[in-house]
Design an enzyme around this catalytic site. Structure first.
Site, mmCIF file in Angstrom:
data_model
loop_
_atom_site.group_PDB
_atom_site.id
_atom_site.type_symbol
_atom_site.label_atom_id
_atom_site.label_comp_id
_atom_site.label_asym_id
_atom_site.label_seq_id
_atom_site.Cartn_x
_atom_site.Cartn_y
_atom_site.Cartn_z
ATOM 1 N N PHE A 221 0.869 -1.179 0.000
ATOM 2 C CA PHE A 221 0.000 0.000 0.000
ATOM 3 C C PHE A 221 0.901 1.222 0.000
ATOM 4 O O PHE A 221 1.670 1.431 0.932
ATOM 5 C CB PHE A 221 -0.893 -0.027 1.240
ATOM 6 C CG PHE A 221 -1.989 0.997 1.264
ATOM 7 C CD1 PHE A 221 -3.297 0.641 0.983
ATOM 8 C CD2 PHE A 221 -1.723 2.324 1.579
ATOM 9 C CE1 PHE A 221 -4.322 1.585 1.026
ATOM 10 C CE2 PHE A 221 -2.727 3.274 1.620
ATOM 11 C CZ PHE A 221 -4.037 2.897 1.334
ATOM 12 N N LEU A 222 0.805 2.025 -1.059
ATOM 13 C CA LEU A 222 1.744 3.142 -1.193
ATOM 14 C C LEU A 222 1.094 4.350 -1.849
ATOM 15 O O LEU A 222 0.518 4.244 -2.929
ATOM 16 C CB LEU A 222 2.946 2.704 -2.041
ATOM 17 C CG LEU A 222 4.000 3.778 -2.319
ATOM 18 C CD1 LEU A 222 4.751 4.151 -1.040
ATOM 19 C CD2 LEU A 222 4.991 3.299 -3.379
ATOM 20 N N GLN A 228 1.569 12.528 -0.407
ATOM 21 C CA GLN A 228 1.195 12.087 0.934
ATOM 22 C C GLN A 228 0.706 13.258 1.787
ATOM 23 O O GLN A 228 1.037 14.408 1.539
ATOM 24 C CB GLN A 228 2.389 11.398 1.606
ATOM 25 C CG GLN A 228 2.771 10.075 0.963
ATOM 26 C CD GLN A 228 4.011 9.450 1.570
ATOM 27 O OE1 GLN A 228 4.541 9.942 2.572
ATOM 28 N NE2 GLN A 228 4.497 8.364 0.977
ATOM 29 N N HIS A 230 -2.459 14.231 2.186
ATOM 30 C CA HIS A 230 -3.631 14.937 1.652
ATOM 31 C C HIS A 230 -4.914 14.105 1.736
ATOM 32 O O HIS A 230 -5.951 14.532 1.226
ATOM 33 C CB HIS A 230 -3.385 15.344 0.202
ATOM 34 C CG HIS A 230 -2.221 16.270 0.027
ATOM 35 N ND1 HIS A 230 -2.259 17.603 0.390
ATOM 36 C CD2 HIS A 230 -0.967 16.049 -0.442
ATOM 37 C CE1 HIS A 230 -1.092 18.167 0.136
ATOM 38 N NE2 HIS A 230 -0.288 17.244 -0.361
ATOM 39 N N GLY A 231 -4.842 12.923 2.330
ATOM 40 C CA GLY A 231 -6.040 12.104 2.486
ATOM 41 C C GLY A 231 -6.229 11.042 1.426
ATOM 42 O O GLY A 231 -7.249 10.345 1.432
ATOM 43 N N HIS A 232 -5.269 10.883 0.519
ATOM 44 C CA HIS A 232 -5.419 9.881 -0.542
ATOM 45 C C HIS A 232 -5.388 8.459 0.014
ATOM 46 O O HIS A 232 -6.111 7.584 -0.475
ATOM 47 C CB HIS A 232 -4.327 10.049 -1.592
ATOM 48 C CG HIS A 232 -4.387 11.348 -2.329
ATOM 49 N ND1 HIS A 232 -5.425 11.665 -3.192
ATOM 50 C CD2 HIS A 232 -3.547 12.417 -2.342
ATOM 51 C CE1 HIS A 232 -5.212 12.869 -3.704
ATOM 52 N NE2 HIS A 232 -4.094 13.345 -3.203
ATOM 53 N N GLY A 233 -4.548 8.215 1.021
ATOM 54 C CA GLY A 233 -4.465 6.879 1.602
ATOM 55 C C GLY A 233 -5.789 6.444 2.202
ATOM 56 O O GLY A 233 -6.226 5.306 2.019
ATOM 57 N N GLU A 256 -1.221 -7.651 4.962
ATOM 58 C CA GLU A 256 0.057 -8.351 5.069
ATOM 59 C C GLU A 256 1.114 -7.451 5.713
ATOM 60 O O GLU A 256 1.465 -6.413 5.164
ATOM 61 C CB GLU A 256 0.531 -8.788 3.679
ATOM 62 C CG GLU A 256 1.869 -9.511 3.674
ATOM 63 C CD GLU A 256 2.332 -9.864 2.274
ATOM 64 O OE1 GLU A 256 3.485 -10.302 2.135
ATOM 65 O OE2 GLU A 256 1.555 -9.692 1.317
#
Length: 390
Positions: A221-222, A228, A230-233, A256
């Site tokens: 997950f990247l 990074q 900004h809420g994209h994750g 994992e």
């Protein structure tokens, strides 16, 4: 003139020597890797070069790679070739070396035909500020996606501890990938895999193979470093969970080897999901909480047991339930039973209290960052209209 043979003259941190860039029409965004040991060894030290600089750049749309290695001097010809070590992790015969003009010309040409996946692969759209973003669910068997992934996958080695390349020829792998809708820049992605899950002899019927259940796993997950924070994750994780919650064949969502930052993201998103949907409103007030209720709720939310118990404990803390302390200490005791059984009563209580306080502090830290929609909880819970800071 005598050659300076002091080790410090010829030794450099590979994390410092490697310079990463994402390039667009406005120039380059430069950043450093978190890890380089998958390329340059566990010590993350390179010996034999003076003033070594390794440049690895990508077009922000096509991810066409460019490599340029510079140094003032090389100790001798027996020194390991740092460029070759890097190229071994990049798509073969796809990297342009040193010729920046040729690289720009090549990726500019590629951009003319670069297209986002087909609309039937679109699973989510969202806005941040005045920018629109889209999330697609795609297979690695798609040639265009396969090439894009080949180019991007080195970022997993550089930013995810213990990451390794996946078997892209295994058709069970899927990718959820985020793009800026207008610029077509890839914002980030996650690789996922589904395993068949055996539910026990009573549930298994070989005549209903099409109804067999599976465990869905988030592997890598990247979010790319420039995007990074900004809420994209959060948006990507929520989109994945939404897809799997709506898939009747998926009975459990797993991760994992999550790192600490992903664990935080997962905890916040899972807690928001159960609170905003009022999923735990019927939590029993008894202690210990009925195991049948726990099993039923865990299955409904498709969470693995450890993650469900964390969310349940955070819920009890959030609700200021009198059962929180005993429920958490009970789990800590059961998990560490063998280590605790040989301790005297005083030391055992001290260890339990220390673990309890540590987890409570961690839960409060997570809850302080959670966004909860205004909602009135059921009267049976004795709580209403509580809000947490976003």
């Amino acid at each position: 003139m005598a050659v300076d043979l002091r080790p410090e003259t010829w030794t450099v941190s590979s994390n410092e020597a490697l310079n990463l860039s994402l390039v667009d029409e406005n120039g380059a965004v430069n950043f450093k890797p978190t890890f380089t040991y998958p390329i340059y060894g566990d010590s993350e030290q390179i010996f034999g070069y003076k003033n070594l600089q390794i440049f690895l750049a990508f077009d922000s749309i096509t991810f066409k790679p460019f490599v340029n290695v510079k140094y003032d001097a090389k100790l001798n010809n027996e020194i390991e070739d740092v460029q070759k070590l890097l190229l071994d992790k990049l798509p073969e015969d796809d990297v342009i070396i040193k010729d920046e003009e040729a690289w720009i010309k090549t990726f500019t040409k590629e951009q003319e035909t670069f297209a986002l996946p087909e609309k039937d692969k679109l699973v989510e759209e969202y806005e941040i500020g005045d920018q629109e973003f889209v999330i697609y669910r795609v297979s690695l068997q798609d040639p265009a996606i396969k090439m894009l992934h080949k180019r991007m996958q080195i970022f997993t080695l550089l930013f995810i501890e213990s990451a390794s390349y996946i078997d892209e020829n295994d058709s069970s792998w899927e990718i959820f990938i985020v793009f800026n809708k207008n610029s077509k820049k890839c914002i980030g992605y996650t690789t996922t895999y589904q395993f068949w899950k055996y539910l026990g002899a009573q549930s298994f019927d070989s005549s209903k193979a099409d109804e067999q259940k599976c465990r869905a796993k988030i592997s890598q997950f990247l979010i790319m470093p420039p995007y990074q924070g900004h809420g994209h994750g959060k948006r990507l994780y929520q989109a994945i969970v939404k897809q799997w919650m709506n898939d009747l064949s998926v009975v459990e969502i797993t991760v994992e080897d999550p790192n600490e930052s992903f664990d935080d993201l997962r905890d916040r998103c899972d807690f928001e999901r159960v609170i905003n949907k009022n999923s735990l409103a019927d939590c029993p007030n008894e202690l210990p909480i009925n195991i049948d209720w726990i099993t039923k709720k865990q299955a409904q939310l498709k969470l693995e047991k450890r993650q469900f118990m964390r969310i349940l404990e955070m819920f009890l803390l959030y609700q200021k339930s009198p059962n929180y302390r005993l429920q958490l200490k009970k789990r800590i005791y059961e998990k560490n039973f063998e280590a605790l059984m040989d301790m005297d009563e005083s030391l055992k209580k001290d260890k339990l209290q220390t673990a309890f306080q540590s987890l409570t502090e961690d839960y409060n830290r997570i809850l302080s960052k959670v966004a909860i929609r205004k909602r009135t909880f059921s009267d049976s819970q004795g709580e209403s209209d509580k809000r947490l800071k976003a």
